[in-house]
Write a protein that holds these residues in place. Structure first.
Motif, short mmCIF file in Angstrom:
data_model
loop_
_atom_site.label_atom_id
_atom_site.label_comp_id
_atom_site.label_asym_id
_atom_site.label_seq_id
_atom_site.Cartn_x
_atom_site.Cartn_y
_atom_site.Cartn_z
N MET A 1 4.70 1.94 33.00
CA MET A 1 4.59 1.83 31.69
C MET A 1 5.38 -0.15 31.93
O MET A 1 6.91 -0.07 32.44
CB MET A 1 5.42 2.28 30.61
N LYS A 2 4.39 -0.97 31.83
CA LYS A 2 5.10 -2.66 31.78
C LYS A 2 4.82 -3.26 30.52
O LYS A 2 4.05 -2.89 29.85
CB LYS A 2 4.86 -2.95 32.87
N CYS A 3 5.55 -4.21 30.26
CA CYS A 3 5.58 -5.54 29.19
C CYS A 3 4.41 -6.86 30.11
O CYS A 3 5.14 -6.93 31.37
CB CYS A 3 6.25 -5.96 28.71
N ILE A 4 3.27 -6.98 29.80
CA ILE A 4 2.58 -8.38 30.13
C ILE A 4 2.92 -9.48 29.13
O ILE A 4 1.98 -9.38 28.43
CB ILE A 4 1.22 -7.83 30.65
N ILE A 16 -4.98 -9.28 36.62
CA ILE A 16 -4.23 -8.93 35.34
C ILE A 16 -4.82 -7.69 35.01
O ILE A 16 -6.57 -7.22 34.68
CB ILE A 16 -4.24 -9.70 33.98
N ILE A 17 -4.11 -6.23 34.84
CA ILE A 17 -4.04 -4.92 35.13
C ILE A 17 -3.66 -4.46 33.85
O ILE A 17 -2.07 -4.53 34.02
CB ILE A 17 -5.12 -4.21 36.49
N LYS A 18 -4.17 -4.31 32.98
CA LYS A 18 -3.48 -3.68 31.62
C LYS A 18 -3.88 -1.92 31.52
O LYS A 18 -4.91 -1.79 31.58
CB LYS A 18 -3.59 -4.39 30.49
N ASN A 19 -2.95 -0.98 31.49
CA ASN A 19 -3.25 0.59 31.32
C ASN A 19 -2.47 0.58 29.34
O ASN A 19 -2.18 -0.32 29.00
CB ASN A 19 -2.17 0.48 32.08
N SER A 20 -3.20 1.71 29.63
CA SER A 20 -3.26 2.45 27.91
C SER A 20 -1.78 1.74 27.62
O SER A 20 -1.47 1.87 26.56
CB SER A 20 -3.38 3.48 27.82
N ASP A 21 -0.83 2.55 27.98
CA ASP A 21 0.63 2.61 27.92
C ASP A 21 1.09 0.98 27.75
O ASP A 21 2.19 0.72 28.25
CB ASP A 21 1.45 3.25 28.76
N ASN A 38 -11.78 -8.74 28.38
CA ASN A 38 -11.57 -7.88 27.61
C ASN A 38 -10.46 -7.04 27.40
O ASN A 38 -10.01 -6.26 26.74
CB ASN A 38 -12.79 -6.57 28.58
N LEU A 39 -9.14 -7.92 27.91
CA LEU A 39 -7.75 -7.85 27.20
C LEU A 39 -7.98 -7.53 25.80
O LEU A 39 -8.14 -9.17 25.33
CB LEU A 39 -7.17 -8.19 28.43
N LYS A 40 -6.77 -6.54 25.18
CA LYS A 40 -6.47 -6.14 23.71
C LYS A 40 -4.60 -7.67 24.02
O LYS A 40 -4.26 -6.41 24.94
CB LYS A 40 -6.01 -5.17 23.67
N VAL A 41 -4.78 -8.60 23.36
CA VAL A 41 -3.38 -8.83 22.75
C VAL A 41 -3.05 -7.62 22.31
O VAL A 41 -3.29 -8.01 20.73
CB VAL A 41 -3.97 -10.52 22.41
N ASP A 42 -1.41 -7.73 22.24
CA ASP A 42 -0.41 -7.08 21.45
C ASP A 42 0.06 -7.20 19.89
O ASP A 42 -0.11 -7.50 19.11
CB ASP A 42 0.03 -5.76 21.44
N ILE A 43 0.65 -8.87 20.84
CA ILE A 43 1.83 -9.94 20.38
C ILE A 43 1.13 -10.94 20.22
O ILE A 43 0.60 -11.47 22.12
CB ILE A 43 2.19 -9.40 20.60
N LEU A 44 1.17 -12.03 19.60
CA LEU A 44 0.98 -13.41 19.88
C LEU A 44 2.40 -14.42 19.31
O LEU A 44 2.39 -13.78 18.02
CB LEU A 44 -0.26 -14.13 18.91
#
Length: 203
Positions: A1-4, A16-21, A38-44
């Protein structure tokens, strides 16, 4: 679990590889690297002085233009608030040298909190190492180690140049451009804080 974290510096978003968590936070114009992927940005996060249009459908943290903290540092703080202790930070290098140095200072800040953070661009990864043992597996390229504290004591095993319980100083660049060889490499930080810079060779 990491923060990108995505900043506005130089990098290749194909790495960049983003996992579900995982959590993905963009700092201001860093969003421009991600908006057509296709990467989902959670916060801007940002004051949006360098972004033409503020997107919709994303959690937005609007910052004042005049502030003490950089957009990137605020983005990292948001990740910490959400419980993340491992950070991969892209777009934090290149461009103005003072911005790159400020981001290296952020590494030191995080390391003192026991948080693992890595600055990443196309061929370079930068970390701040505290006391402990670090294993590098199957890497081709060069490793440079610089004492970030006044003095550090380190051991280097299975690189081209080895050291044993050796004292390095922040006034002399002894540790530049060591080379990975076929064996797995080991770095031991006995005391101090050490800046690690890896430049990878292309196959």
């Amino acid at each position: 679990m990491k923060c990108i974290i995505i900043g506005a510096g130089n990098f290749n978003n194909e790495n960049i590889i983003k996992n579900s968590d995982d959590l993905l936070i963009c700092a201001d114009a860093g969003y421009s690297y991600i908006e057509n992927t296709n990467l989902k940005v959670d916060i801007l996060v940002g004051d949006f002085d360098s972004l033409d249009e503020i997107p919709t459908g994303i959690d937005i943290y609007k910052l004042p233009t005049e502030k003490d903290d950089t957009d990137l540092f605020v983005a990292i703080q948001e990740g910490i608030k959400k419980g993340y202790r491992v950070f991969d930070i892209y777009g934090a290098l290149g461009g103005r040298i003072e911005h790159s140095y400020a981001n290296i200072q952020i590494l030191a800040n995080l390391a003192k909190q026991g948080i693992t953070a890595t600055l990443i661009d196309q061929a370079t990864t930068i970390q701040m190492l505290t006391e402990g043992t670090y294993i590098y597996i199957d890497i081709k390229g060069y490793l440079s180690l610089f004492s970030y504290s006044e003095e550090s004591i380190i051991t280097i095993k299975h690189l081209k140049y080895e050291l044993n319980n050796y004292k390095i100083s922040n006034l002399f660049p002894l540790g530049i451009d060591n080379e990975f060889i076929e064996e797995d490499a080991t770095i031991i930080i006995h005391s101090g804080m050490v800046l690690s810079i890896i430049n990878k060779k292309n196959d």
